[in-house]
Write a protein that holds these residues in place. Sequence first.
Motif, PDB file in Angstrom:
ATOM      1  N   ARG B  90       0.834  -1.207   0.000  1.00 58.30           N
ATOM      2  CA  ARG B  90       0.000   0.000   0.000  1.00 58.30           C
ATOM      3  C   ARG B  90       0.867   1.255   0.000  1.00 58.30           C
ATOM      4  NH1 ARG B  90      -5.058  -0.395   4.028  1.00 58.30           N
ATOM      5  NH2 ARG B  90      -5.460   1.593   3.014  1.00 58.30           N
ATOM      6  N   THR B  91       0.285   2.355  -0.442  1.00 58.76           N
ATOM      7  CA  THR B  91       0.974   3.644  -0.393  1.00 58.76           C
ATOM      8  C   THR B  91       0.074   4.631   0.343  1.00 58.76           C
ATOM      9  OG1 THR B  91       0.025   4.235  -2.531  1.00 58.76           O
ATOM     10  CG2 THR B  91       2.258   3.334  -2.547  1.00 58.76           C
ATOM     11  N   ALA B  92       0.662   5.713   0.822  1.00 60.09           N
ATOM     12  CA  ALA B  92      -0.138   6.697   1.573  1.00 60.09           C
ATOM     13  C   ALA B  92       0.430   8.083   1.384  1.00 60.09           C
ATOM     14  CB  ALA B  92      -0.132   6.338   3.049  1.00 60.09           C
ATOM     15  N   GLN B  93      -0.463   9.066   1.353  1.00 61.24           N
ATOM     16  CA  GLN B  93      -0.062  10.475   1.313  1.00 61.24           C
ATOM     17  C   GLN B  93      -0.168  11.025   2.736  1.00 61.24           C
ATOM     18  OE1 GLN B  93       0.936  12.185  -1.492  1.00 61.24           O
ATOM     19  NE2 GLN B  93       0.889  10.183  -2.485  1.00 61.24           N
ATOM     20  N   ALA B  94       0.842  11.783   3.140  1.00 61.47           N
ATOM     21  CA  ALA B  94       0.908  12.232   4.539  1.00 61.47           C
ATOM     22  C   ALA B  94      -0.301  13.073   4.938  1.00 61.47           C
ATOM     23  CB  ALA B  94       2.196  13.016   4.755  1.00 61.47           C
ATOM     24  N   VAL B  95      -0.687  14.043   4.108  1.00 61.68           N
ATOM     25  CA  VAL B  95      -1.745  14.988   4.522  1.00 61.68           C
ATOM     26  C   VAL B  95      -3.103  14.300   4.681  1.00 61.68           C
ATOM     27  CG1 VAL B  95      -3.017  17.058   3.862  1.00 61.68           C
ATOM     28  CG2 VAL B  95      -0.533  17.016   3.648  1.00 61.68           C
ATOM     29  N   PRO B  96      -3.625  13.603   3.652  1.00 62.47           N
ATOM     30  CA  PRO B  96      -4.933  12.958   3.851  1.00 62.47           C
ATOM     31  C   PRO B  96      -4.916  11.867   4.913  1.00 62.47           C
ATOM     32  CG  PRO B  96      -4.030  12.429   1.678  1.00 62.47           C
ATOM     33  CD  PRO B  96      -3.155  13.459   2.264  1.00 62.47           C
ATOM     34  N   ALA B  97      -3.801  11.123   5.013  1.00 64.21           N
ATOM     35  CA  ALA B  97      -3.732  10.052   6.018  1.00 64.21           C
ATOM     36  C   ALA B  97      -3.767  10.645   7.428  1.00 64.21           C
ATOM     37  CB  ALA B  97      -2.457   9.239   5.821  1.00 64.21           C
ATOM     38  N   THR B  98      -3.050  11.762   7.646  1.00 65.17           N
ATOM     39  CA  THR B  98      -3.039  12.390   8.974  1.00 65.17           C
ATOM     40  C   THR B  98      -4.408  12.992   9.285  1.00 65.17           C
ATOM     41  OG1 THR B  98      -0.723  12.941   8.577  1.00 65.17           O
ATOM     42  CG2 THR B  98      -1.763  14.007  10.445  1.00 65.17           C
ATOM     43  N   ALA B  99      -5.047  13.600   8.279  1.00 59.12           N
ATOM     44  CA  ALA B  99      -6.386  14.171   8.485  1.00 59.12           C
ATOM     45  C   ALA B  99      -7.379  13.071   8.858  1.00 59.12           C
ATOM     46  CB  ALA B  99      -6.833  14.901   7.227  1.00 59.12           C
ATOM     47  N   ALA B 100      -7.274  11.925   8.188  1.00 63.16           N
ATOM     48  CA  ALA B 100      -8.169  10.803   8.498  1.00 63.16           C
ATOM     49  C   ALA B 100      -7.925  10.296   9.918  1.00 63.16           C
ATOM     50  CB  ALA B 100      -7.951   9.683   7.485  1.00 63.16           C
ATOM     51  N   ALA B 101      -6.660  10.230  10.311  1.00 62.40           N
ATOM     52  CA  ALA B 101      -6.319   9.755  11.657  1.00 62.40           C
ATOM     53  C   ALA B 101      -6.884  10.704  12.712  1.00 62.40           C
ATOM     54  CB  ALA B 101      -4.803   9.642  11.792  1.00 62.40           C
ATOM     55  N   ILE B 102      -6.755  12.007  12.486  1.00 63.31           N
ATOM     56  CA  ILE B 102      -7.255  12.984  13.462  1.00 63.31           C
ATOM     57  C   ILE B 102      -8.785  12.905  13.544  1.00 63.31           C
ATOM     58  CG2 ILE B 102      -7.480  15.467  13.942  1.00 63.31           C
ATOM     59  CD1 ILE B 102      -4.617  15.805  12.950  1.00 63.31           C
ATOM     60  N   ALA B 286      -7.624  19.247   7.612  1.00 60.91           N
ATOM     61  CA  ALA B 286      -7.002  18.992   6.308  1.00 60.91           C
ATOM     62  C   ALA B 286      -6.391  20.273   5.738  1.00 60.91           C
ATOM     63  CB  ALA B 286      -8.034  18.412   5.347  1.00 60.91           C
ATOM     64  N   ALA B 287      -7.116  21.383   5.873  1.00 56.54           N
ATOM     65  CA  ALA B 287      -6.609  22.656   5.340  1.00 56.54           C
ATOM     66  C   ALA B 287      -5.355  23.096   6.092  1.00 56.54           C
ATOM     67  CB  ALA B 287      -7.693  23.720   5.436  1.00 56.54           C
ATOM     68  N   MET B 288      -5.383  22.893   7.425  1.00 54.53           N
ATOM     69  CA  MET B 288      -4.205  23.278   8.238  1.00 54.53           C
ATOM     70  C   MET B 288      -2.985  22.438   7.837  1.00 54.53           C
ATOM     71  SD  MET B 288      -5.641  23.513  12.093  1.00 54.53           S
ATOM     72  CE  MET B 288      -7.375  23.320  12.344  1.00 54.53           C
ATOM     73  N   LEU B 289      -3.220  21.146   7.658  1.00 55.57           N
ATOM     74  CA  LEU B 289      -2.104  20.250   7.301  1.00 55.57           C
ATOM     75  C   LEU B 289      -1.564  20.597   5.912  1.00 55.57           C
ATOM     76  CD1 LEU B 289      -3.612  16.895   8.628  1.00 55.57           C
ATOM     77  CD2 LEU B 289      -1.762  18.208   9.666  1.00 55.57           C
ATOM     78  N   GLN B 290      -2.481  20.963   5.020  1.00 61.34           N
ATOM     79  CA  GLN B 290      -2.071  21.337   3.668  1.00 61.34           C
ATOM     80  C   GLN B 290      -1.191  22.587   3.715  1.00 61.34           C
ATOM     81  OE1 GLN B 290      -3.399  19.264   1.082  1.00 61.34           O
ATOM     82  NE2 GLN B 290      -1.614  20.165   0.064  1.00 61.34           N
ATOM     83  N   MET B 291      -1.638  23.553   4.514  1.00 59.38           N
ATOM     84  CA  MET B 291      -0.857  24.792   4.656  1.00 59.38           C
ATOM     85  C   MET B 291       0.534  24.491   5.245  1.00 59.38           C
ATOM     86  SD  MET B 291      -0.020  27.155   7.332  1.00 59.38           S
ATOM     87  CE  MET B 291      -1.306  27.191   8.567  1.00 59.38           C
ATOM     88  N   ILE B 335       0.086  25.764  15.220  1.00 56.95           N
ATOM     89  CA  ILE B 335      -1.145  26.281  14.619  1.00 56.95           C
ATOM     90  C   ILE B 335      -2.257  26.276  15.659  1.00 56.95           C
ATOM     91  CG2 ILE B 335      -2.863  25.852  12.802  1.00 56.95           C
ATOM     92  CD1 ILE B 335      -0.604  24.445  11.237  1.00 56.95           C
ATOM     93  N   ASP B 336      -3.067  27.310  15.656  1.00 54.95           N
ATOM     94  CA  ASP B 336      -4.244  27.370  16.535  1.00 54.95           C
ATOM     95  C   ASP B 336      -5.258  26.354  16.024  1.00 54.95           C
ATOM     96  OD1 ASP B 336      -6.622  28.019  17.832  1.00 54.95           O
ATOM     97  OD2 ASP B 336      -6.049  30.125  18.033  1.00 54.95           O
ATOM     98  N   GLY B 337      -5.583  25.379  16.892  1.00 56.60           N
ATOM     99  CA  GLY B 337      -6.461  24.292  16.462  1.00 56.60           C
ATOM    100  C   GLY B 337      -7.879  24.732  16.161  1.00 56.60           C
ATOM    101  N   THR B 338      -8.333  25.830  16.749  1.00 55.30           N
ATOM    102  CA  THR B 338      -9.732  26.222  16.586  1.00 55.30           C
ATOM    103  C   THR B 338      -9.977  27.018  15.303  1.00 55.30           C
ATOM    104  OG1 THR B 338      -9.316  28.181  17.932  1.00 55.30           O
ATOM    105  CG2 THR B 338     -10.216  26.250  19.059  1.00 55.30           C
ATOM    106  N   ASN B 339      -8.937  27.688  14.797  1.00 53.53           N
ATOM    107  CA  ASN B 339      -9.181  28.499  13.588  1.00 53.53           C
ATOM    108  C   ASN B 339      -8.114  28.333  12.498  1.00 53.53           C
ATOM    109  OD1 ASN B 339      -6.992  29.918  14.557  1.00 53.53           O
ATOM    110  ND2 ASN B 339      -8.248  31.490  15.544  1.00 53.53           N
TER     111      ASN B 339
END
Lengths: 100, 532
Positions: B90-102, B286-291, B335-339
Motif C-alpha cells: 500500500r501507499t499513503a499520502q501524509a496529509v490525507p492520512a493524517t487528516a483521516a487519523a485525526i 485537512a486545510a491546516m495540514l495542507q498549509m 497552529i491554533d487548532g480552533t481556527n
Amino acid sequence: MTISLLMLVGTLLLAGGTVHGGRAMFGRPCCGARRNALRIGALVLLACDLRLVMMNQNTIGFAIVLWVGTFSLSTIATALICTFLNWRNAARSSTSHPFG
Amino acid sequence: MAACRDVLLRMPLDAQGLRQHGGHRDAPCSGRPVTWVDIVKGGLRASMAWLHNWVGIVTGWVLYAIALSGALSVFRPEISVWMRPELAGRTAQAVPATAAAIAWLQAHAPDSPAWYLSAAGPRAPYTWALWLQNGHYVQRALDPVTGAPDGIRDTLGGEFFYRFHFQLQLPYPWGRLLAAVAAMVLVLTLLTGIVVHRRIFSDFFTFRPNKGQRSWLDAHNLMGVAALPFHLMISFTGAVTLGTLLFPWGIGAAYHHAPGAFDTDMSPATVARPVSGHPGTLAPVAAMLQMADQKLGRAGLGQVYVFNPKDAASSIIITGANDDRIGYATHVLQIDGTNGRLLKEDREDRPVMATFAVLYGLHIARFAPGPTRWLYFVSGMLLACVIASGLRLWTIRRRKQGRTRGLVVMERLNAGMIAGTPLAFSAYFLVNRILPASMLARADHEVQVVFIVWGATLAGAVLTPAVWSWRILGSATVVALAGIVVLSAPWTTGVEQGTAMVATALALGVATAISRTRHGGISKGRQISTSE
C-alpha cells in the motif's frame, strides 16, 4: 556502482602499500618507492571518489556520510580479498614444495 | 594520606592488559598480583589496555544489545510494515492520512489530552498514533484511508527495537540513563582501543583465519578499525542525545526557578499553549495540514501533535521531516487548532542548537537515503560483532591462565547473551506471524515473548557447557532466521525481499560460524570443548 568500484580499487592500492597486503598481492612487501606510489595512487583515487560522491549527493554532509560508510565496507572487502590471496599463495607454495 | 595511597596503589589487578598490549617488558612474570604500580610503570598503553578490557567486559552485554537493536531500528518503518502484512504494497499520502487519523481520534479518543502522530510516508504507509485511553497510553498504526486501527494487527513493529535501543524496556529514567552511560563508556572503549592498537595502520587490512586467539583479535581489530568513524560518531552522538540525563546539573542551575523554561528555550514552537478551561472544537484539519505541508516544503510533514483537542486553546504542533537535511526537527510550526491560524514558526538557526540537531540527526539517520541506510545497518552490525568478538576474546585469553569457576560462568553467560540476543529478536518476528491477528493485548505478548526467549537462553546457557550453548543457540538462530525467510513469502514487495535477504545473509553467517567452531576454526572450538 562506479563510485563503489573506484573506492574498492583505492583501498586495494592502499592495502598493497602495507606489509601484509603487499605480501598477499605481490608475494612480498613492496619496496619504499613502490609503496609510496601505491599509497599516493590510492589517495588520489579515494579523493576522486569523494568528489564523485559529492557531485551525486544533494549536500556535502550526505556525501561525506556515504563516502565514509562505503570506505568502511571497502576496507572489509579488501581485507577479505587479501585473506583469500594469502590462502591461495600458501596453497600454491605447499603444492610446489610438498616436503617443505 | 600516604598510607591510603599506598593501599590503593597495591590493590590487586588483572595482568592481562599488561601482557597483551605492549606493557610486557615491565609486567611482572613472577606470578604475583599486578598492582596499580605495575600498571603505571607499564606506561600509557598498558593502562589503556587495562581500561579497555575491563570497561568493555563490564558494559559489553548491554552495549551488544543496544548495538544490535540500534542496527535493526535503522529499518524501523520497514520492519513495521513487514510485521503488518495487511499493509503490504500500500501507499499513503501524509496529509490525507493524517487528516483521516485525526478525524478518527476526534470520534474515538476525544478525552485524551493530546494525540501524538507520526505522519505516513513512502516508507510507512500508515499513521503511527499514540493517545491516552482509560489512563493508559495506546500506540496503534492507523489506516491511511479510514484513519482507524481496524484490520491492522496490534504490534509495535520496528518501534520495539527503536525504543529498546535507548530505553532497554526499563522505566524512565533508568533505561535511558543506562543507555547514556553505555554510550559514554563506548566512546571511552573506542578511544582506549585506538591507543592500545599499536599496529593500527600496518594491520589495517589484516585477517589471519584458523589461528585461534590471533584470528579473534584480527577480526576484532579489523571490524573495529574499518568502521571506526561510524563507531565513534554513533557512540558520541548517542551520548550527546541523552546528554541532559548524564549532566542534569547545568539545567538545574540555570532553570531552577522555572523548570519548563528549559524546554521553551530549547524549542520555542514545540511548547503547547496552556489549557484555557473553555470548551472548543477543532477546525477542519485537512486545510491546516495542507498549509503546513506547503510551508515545510520538500521535507513535508514529520510529527503532528494535537494538544487539548477539546479546549478553546487547542494547538497543533507540526515538525518537518528531514529527508533534505541531516539536522532533525529544525523547522516547527504551531497552529491554533480552533481556527487554523499560524501561531509560531521556528526555524532553528542558533549555532549550538543547530549543531545538536545535526548530531541527533546523524544518530537517528532519518535523513538517510536507501544506500546510506544500508551502510548504517551494516556498520551497526559490525559494531555488534566488534563487541561480541571482544567479549569472546576476553574469555579466550583468560582461559590460558587457568580455568576458574568465575571464568566458566562468564563463558556460559557470554554464549547465552551473544547467541541468545539474536535468537530472542528473531523470535519477535516469528511470534508476530504466529499469534492470532485479533488477539487482545497482542503487542504486549509479542514483547513478552522476546524476554521469555532471552531469559530461557540465558538460564539454559548458565546450565550448559559454553561450547554446547554456542552450537545449540546458533543452530536455533539459524532455524528462526530461516523461518523469517519463509514467512516473508511471497517475496513480492521490497520489504519482503529485503527482510528475506537480510535473514538469509545472517543465517548463512551464523551457520558458517557454527561450522567453523565445530571444525576448530577461528574459535578453536574443539580445544575449548575438551577442556570444559
